[in-house]
Write a protein that holds these residues in place. Structure first.
Motif, mmCIF file in Angstrom:
data_model
loop_
_atom_site.group_PDB
_atom_site.id
_atom_site.type_symbol
_atom_site.label_atom_id
_atom_site.label_comp_id
_atom_site.label_asym_id
_atom_site.label_seq_id
_atom_site.Cartn_x
_atom_site.Cartn_y
_atom_site.Cartn_z
ATOM 1 N N ALA A 201 0.827 -1.208 0.000
ATOM 2 C CA ALA A 201 0.000 0.000 0.000
ATOM 3 C C ALA A 201 0.861 1.257 0.000
ATOM 4 O O ALA A 201 0.497 2.267 -0.623
ATOM 5 C CB ALA A 201 -0.929 -0.018 1.211
ATOM 6 N N VAL A 202 2.002 1.218 0.672
ATOM 7 C CA VAL A 202 2.910 2.362 0.663
ATOM 8 C C VAL A 202 3.422 2.616 -0.744
ATOM 9 O O VAL A 202 3.412 3.747 -1.249
ATOM 10 C CB VAL A 202 4.096 2.121 1.624
ATOM 11 C CG1 VAL A 202 5.194 3.161 1.396
ATOM 12 C CG2 VAL A 202 3.629 2.164 3.071
ATOM 13 N N LEU A 203 3.884 1.563 -1.402
ATOM 14 C CA LEU A 203 4.445 1.706 -2.756
ATOM 15 C C LEU A 203 3.376 2.135 -3.758
ATOM 16 O O LEU A 203 3.621 3.000 -4.607
ATOM 17 C CB LEU A 203 5.077 0.386 -3.198
ATOM 18 C CG LEU A 203 6.346 -0.035 -2.453
ATOM 19 C CD1 LEU A 203 6.657 -1.502 -2.710
ATOM 20 C CD2 LEU A 203 7.523 0.841 -2.868
ATOM 21 N N ARG A 204 2.209 1.549 -3.672
ATOM 22 C CA ARG A 204 1.118 1.831 -4.617
ATOM 23 C C ARG A 204 0.530 3.218 -4.404
ATOM 24 O O ARG A 204 0.163 3.916 -5.346
ATOM 25 C CB ARG A 204 0.031 0.775 -4.439
ATOM 26 C CG ARG A 204 -1.215 0.980 -5.292
ATOM 27 C CD ARG A 204 -2.327 0.071 -4.816
ATOM 28 N NE ARG A 204 -2.687 0.346 -3.424
ATOM 29 C CZ ARG A 204 -3.283 -0.533 -2.619
ATOM 30 N NH1 ARG A 204 -3.552 -1.742 -3.045
ATOM 31 N NH2 ARG A 204 -3.582 -0.190 -1.384
ATOM 32 N N GLY A 205 0.449 3.627 -3.131
ATOM 33 C CA GLY A 205 -0.189 4.890 -2.811
ATOM 34 C C GLY A 205 -1.701 4.783 -2.871
ATOM 35 O O GLY A 205 -2.265 3.736 -3.209
ATOM 36 N N ASP A 206 -2.356 5.870 -2.514
ATOM 37 C CA ASP A 206 -3.816 5.911 -2.517
ATOM 38 C C ASP A 206 -4.263 7.348 -2.715
ATOM 39 O O ASP A 206 -4.308 8.129 -1.753
ATOM 40 C CB ASP A 206 -4.362 5.351 -1.199
ATOM 41 C CG ASP A 206 -5.884 5.214 -1.207
ATOM 42 O OD1 ASP A 206 -6.526 5.736 -2.137
ATOM 43 O OD2 ASP A 206 -6.432 4.587 -0.292
#
Length: 317
Positions: A201-206
């Motif tokens: 989730a950190v790498l992908r972002g939101d």
């Protein structure tokens, strides 16, 4: 029945009432014309969940602080696009009063509503679920927010750990996500699926939370990098040493995002320890915890009789 009965079931209340608000027409009103569609929808979803999960205890996680200052200090863009002119969370005008009514109905149903200063509802759910897993009770966290998938940890004997009942496709299509399912979906290590998902989730972002992620690294690439290196710190070590297995473009993007990658893990990770109130003892029965007089008054005043009766029927079942 989705899961074994008797477990602690933790509701991400905001997920439920926002979904109810957007799913039902504004023409659903109380006798005085006040919109109550979100309240009815919320109660109807609770009835479905109780019927399918048969909890030993039902608890609603609540936002005491929807955008904690400590997260904003780390990443100023965090939820910035959702801040209203008064500094509060931007919420549809017709929803705000219904949230207050939902809180009253939960109290009449005997469902604890738990929040804590400096904590989002996600953090409250993370702390309560972690406590339940530590005592061997086990917890099922109900949410449509994929961020909470990081809580999955059902390695304890007998499945007494933490699972997520994911309602991204609706309550009636709820899916129980355990470590094996999470690992299979994202190609993660089953032994640390929840923690690995947080790294992903950190790498992908939101963008919906104002988290940019790393340019050029989407979900599939993030999963592949974590499968290769194990976790985010190991990936960053590979970046620093110029690992040739990383493409020049990947390494450049990861270097450019270094400040973000230093701060984001603390922002993205749901708290597991915080000053969250302890839960009251589980009631002998969910139906026995109901304040019938208060609930009847609310049902009469706001035209909620059918939805209230539906919840009472499953609580008694």
């Amino acid at each position: 029945m989705l899961t074994p009965p008797g477990r602690l079931v933790l509701l991400d209340a905001a997920t439920l009432y926002f979904r109810a608000f957007h799913a039902l027409p504004s023409t659903i009103t109380a006798p005085d014309g006040t919109p109550v569609g979100a309240v009815r929808g919320f109660l109807d979803m609770v009835a479905v969940l109780v019927d399918r999960l048969r909890p030993g205890q039902l608890v609603a996680g609540w936002d005491e602080d929807w955008r904690p200052a400590w997260r904003v200090e780390l990443i100023p863009s965090y939820k910035a696009h959702r801040v209203a002119a008064d500094g509060a969370e931007e919420v549809p005008e017709a929803l705000g009063p219904q949230v207050e009514l939902i809180a009253q109905v939960l109290a009449a149903l005997g469902v604890p509503r738990v929040g804590a200063p400096g904590c989002e509802a996600d953090d409250v759910l993370g702390v309560l679920a972690t406590r339940a897993a530590a005592t061997g009770t086990g917890a099922d966290v109900v949410s449509g927010d994929r961020d909470l998938l990081q809580l999955v940890d059902d390695a304890a004997a007998g499945g007494a750990g933490i699972r997520v009942v994911y309602i991204g496709r609706g309550v009636r299509d709820a899916e129980v996500v355990d470590a094996a399912a999470l690992a299979a979906r994202y190609g993660l290590d089953p032994a640390r699926a929840g923690d690995a998902y947080a790294d992903l989730a950190v790498l992908r972002g939101d963008p919906s939370d104002g988290l940019p992620g790393v340019a050029g690294i989407g979900e599939k690439t993030a999963a592949a990098l974590l499968a290769r290196y194990g976790d985010l710190p190991a990936l960053l070590c590979a970046v620093d040493r110029g690992d040739p297995a990383l493409s020049p473009t990947q390494r450049r993007h990861l270097l450019d995002a270094r400040d973000y990658l230093t701060a984001a893990p603390r922002v993205v990770r749901v708290l597991r320890e915080a000053d969250v109130p302890a839960l009251p003892p589980a009631p002998p029965s969910l139906r026995g915890a109901v304040d019938d007089a208060a609930l009847d008054a609310l049902a009469q005043r706001w035209g909620l009789r059918s939805s209230v009766d539906r919840v009472l029927a499953v609580l008694a079942g």
